[in-house]
Scaffold this motif. Sequence first.
Motif, short mmCIF file in Angstrom:
data_model
loop_
_atom_site.label_atom_id
_atom_site.label_comp_id
_atom_site.label_asym_id
_atom_site.label_seq_id
_atom_site.Cartn_x
_atom_site.Cartn_y
_atom_site.Cartn_z
N LEU A 169 0.83 -1.20 0.00
CA LEU A 169 0.00 0.00 0.00
C LEU A 169 0.87 1.26 0.00
CD1 LEU A 169 -2.67 -1.13 2.61
CD2 LEU A 169 -2.99 -0.91 0.13
N HIS A 170 0.46 2.22 -0.82
CA HIS A 170 1.25 3.44 -0.99
C HIS A 170 1.40 4.20 0.33
CE1 HIS A 170 3.13 6.83 -2.86
NE2 HIS A 170 2.14 7.65 -2.52
N GLU A 171 0.36 4.20 1.14
CA GLU A 171 0.44 4.95 2.39
C GLU A 171 1.42 4.32 3.38
OE1 GLU A 171 -2.34 3.75 1.01
OE2 GLU A 171 -3.80 3.09 2.53
N ILE A 172 1.75 3.04 3.17
CA ILE A 172 2.72 2.37 4.02
C ILE A 172 4.12 2.47 3.43
CG2 ILE A 172 3.41 0.14 5.01
CD1 ILE A 172 0.48 -0.66 5.02
N TYR A 173 4.22 2.36 2.09
CA TYR A 173 5.52 2.31 1.42
C TYR A 173 5.79 3.55 0.57
CZ TYR A 173 5.18 -2.52 2.91
OH TYR A 173 5.05 -3.64 3.67
N LYS A 174 5.25 4.69 0.99
CA LYS A 174 5.46 5.91 0.22
C LYS A 174 6.87 6.46 0.38
CE LYS A 174 3.21 8.69 3.83
NZ LYS A 174 2.08 9.60 4.11
N ASP A 175 7.55 6.08 1.47
CA ASP A 175 8.96 6.46 1.61
C ASP A 175 9.76 5.81 0.51
OD1 ASP A 175 11.26 7.48 3.51
OD2 ASP A 175 11.77 5.43 2.93
N MET A 176 10.48 6.60 -0.28
CA MET A 176 11.17 6.08 -1.46
C MET A 176 12.21 5.02 -1.11
SD MET A 176 13.22 8.18 -4.45
CE MET A 176 11.74 9.13 -4.82
N GLU A 177 12.96 5.22 -0.05
CA GLU A 177 13.99 4.25 0.33
C GLU A 177 13.36 2.92 0.74
OE1 GLU A 177 17.76 3.75 3.44
OE2 GLU A 177 16.62 5.62 3.37
N LEU A 178 12.28 2.98 1.51
CA LEU A 178 11.60 1.76 1.92
C LEU A 178 11.00 1.05 0.73
CD1 LEU A 178 10.52 -0.14 4.10
CD2 LEU A 178 8.56 1.41 4.37
N ARG A 179 10.40 1.83 -0.20
CA ARG A 179 9.81 1.22 -1.39
C ARG A 179 10.88 0.51 -2.22
NH1 ARG A 179 7.55 5.43 -3.46
NH2 ARG A 179 8.88 5.81 -5.27
N GLU A 180 12.04 1.11 -2.34
CA GLU A 180 13.13 0.48 -3.10
C GLU A 180 13.60 -0.80 -2.43
OE1 GLU A 180 14.42 1.17 -6.14
OE2 GLU A 180 12.68 2.50 -6.22
N LEU A 181 13.66 -0.80 -1.11
CA LEU A 181 14.10 -2.00 -0.38
C LEU A 181 13.12 -3.15 -0.55
CD1 LEU A 181 15.46 -0.44 2.94
CD2 LEU A 181 16.78 -1.65 1.19
N VAL A 182 11.82 -2.84 -0.44
CA VAL A 182 10.83 -3.90 -0.56
C VAL A 182 10.74 -4.41 -2.00
CG1 VAL A 182 8.75 -2.51 -1.04
CG2 VAL A 182 8.55 -4.61 0.30
N LYS A 183 10.94 -3.51 -2.95
CA LYS A 183 10.95 -3.90 -4.36
C LYS A 183 12.15 -4.79 -4.65
CE LYS A 183 11.59 -0.56 -7.25
NZ LYS A 183 11.34 0.66 -8.06
N GLN A 184 13.31 -4.43 -4.10
CA GLN A 184 14.51 -5.23 -4.30
C GLN A 184 14.35 -6.62 -3.70
OE1 GLN A 184 18.05 -4.15 -1.97
NE2 GLN A 184 19.30 -4.44 -3.81
N LYS A 185 13.78 -6.69 -2.51
CA LYS A 185 13.57 -7.99 -1.87
C LYS A 185 12.61 -8.84 -2.68
CE LYS A 185 12.12 -10.14 2.47
NZ LYS A 185 11.62 -9.92 3.86
N TYR A 186 11.57 -8.23 -3.20
CA TYR A 186 10.60 -8.96 -4.01
C TYR A 186 11.25 -9.52 -5.27
CZ TYR A 186 6.23 -9.96 -6.48
OH TYR A 186 5.21 -10.59 -7.15
N MET A 187 12.06 -8.70 -5.94
CA MET A 187 12.68 -9.13 -7.19
C MET A 187 13.74 -10.20 -6.97
SD MET A 187 10.90 -7.57 -9.35
CE MET A 187 11.77 -8.11 -10.84
N ILE A 188 14.45 -10.13 -5.86
CA ILE A 188 15.41 -11.20 -5.53
C ILE A 188 14.68 -12.51 -5.32
CG2 ILE A 188 17.03 -12.04 -3.77
CD1 ILE A 188 17.98 -9.15 -3.42
N GLY A 189 13.56 -12.46 -4.60
CA GLY A 189 12.76 -13.68 -4.39
C GLY A 189 12.24 -14.23 -5.70
N LEU A 190 11.81 -13.35 -6.58
CA LEU A 190 11.30 -13.77 -7.88
C LEU A 190 12.42 -14.38 -8.73
CD1 LEU A 190 9.02 -13.98 -9.90
CD2 LEU A 190 9.35 -11.56 -10.47
N PHE A 191 13.60 -13.81 -8.64
CA PHE A 191 14.76 -14.34 -9.36
C PHE A 191 15.11 -15.74 -8.86
CE2 PHE A 191 19.55 -14.32 -9.96
CZ PHE A 191 19.50 -14.53 -11.33
N HIS A 192 15.09 -15.92 -7.55
CA HIS A 192 15.36 -17.24 -6.98
C HIS A 192 14.31 -18.25 -7.43
CE1 HIS A 192 17.78 -15.38 -3.39
NE2 HIS A 192 18.40 -15.27 -4.55
N ASP A 193 13.05 -17.86 -7.39
CA ASP A 193 11.98 -18.76 -7.87
C ASP A 193 12.23 -19.17 -9.32
OD1 ASP A 193 10.77 -18.41 -5.42
OD2 ASP A 193 9.16 -17.13 -6.16
#
Length: 246
Positions: A169-193
């Motif tokens: 949700l944007h209101e939770i992850y509107k902080d740019m640094e936090l959004r980048e971290l969660v996006k990076q974690k998601y993409m690493i997981g997807l790469f592993h899958d």
Amino acid sequence: MILPHAVAEFCANVEMCRLTEQVVFSDPCKISEYNCWTSPYLDGDAEAIRNDNALKLEVAELKSMYILFCEKTQALIHGDLHTSSVMVTQDSTQVIDPEFAFYGPMGFDIGAFLGNLFLAYFAQDGHANDRKAYKEWIMNTISDTWNLFHKKFTSLWDIHKDGPGEAYLHEIYKDMELRELVKQKYMIGLFHDSLGFAAAKVIRQIFGVGHVEDFESIVDPVKRADCERCALDFAKSLFLLFRNFI
């Protein structure tokens, strides 16, 4: 955001999903009437797969992610994607044969496509003429496939960062640094899958029902088995290491 009615629309495709589950995740790890391989040259390798508990643990995790739509309904996926499913011209790209489509883990499609390319790469040494340049092209295509997907997917994530999706949700992850971290974690997981599913696809295409022409067109069975064993060793190593790739 994936809407429940959209998932429900494809739940009727359970028989096709069960077939994929059987031939990709189950049959290569056990004795099955549908299995076939370059015998007798790979008989020992087939038995080794059936007795490889570490590999079977990884397969079980991938299978639970895939089976019956229930654990990772990340996107509507093709379900049987391979290089022959993709029709390309200079101006357009079309994907055909969607009869296995369902909502599931995105890494399954990506991994299936990458697995096909890995198979093509290892088959080249079994053919008569020098394939060094073609092997290099295949490796570049593997790299480009993931890198371009990553670029497009994360770009769309940024464009729709304040959209209707409920996972981030944007209101939770509107902080740019936090959004980048969660996006990076998601993409690493997807790469592993994707790497895990790619490894499963390689093993299935060597020992399961239905093989690829890249190997089948190698006339000399000894040479074919040697190439298949190289692909198999790569897939087994990938199974043991893919969660450590970043």
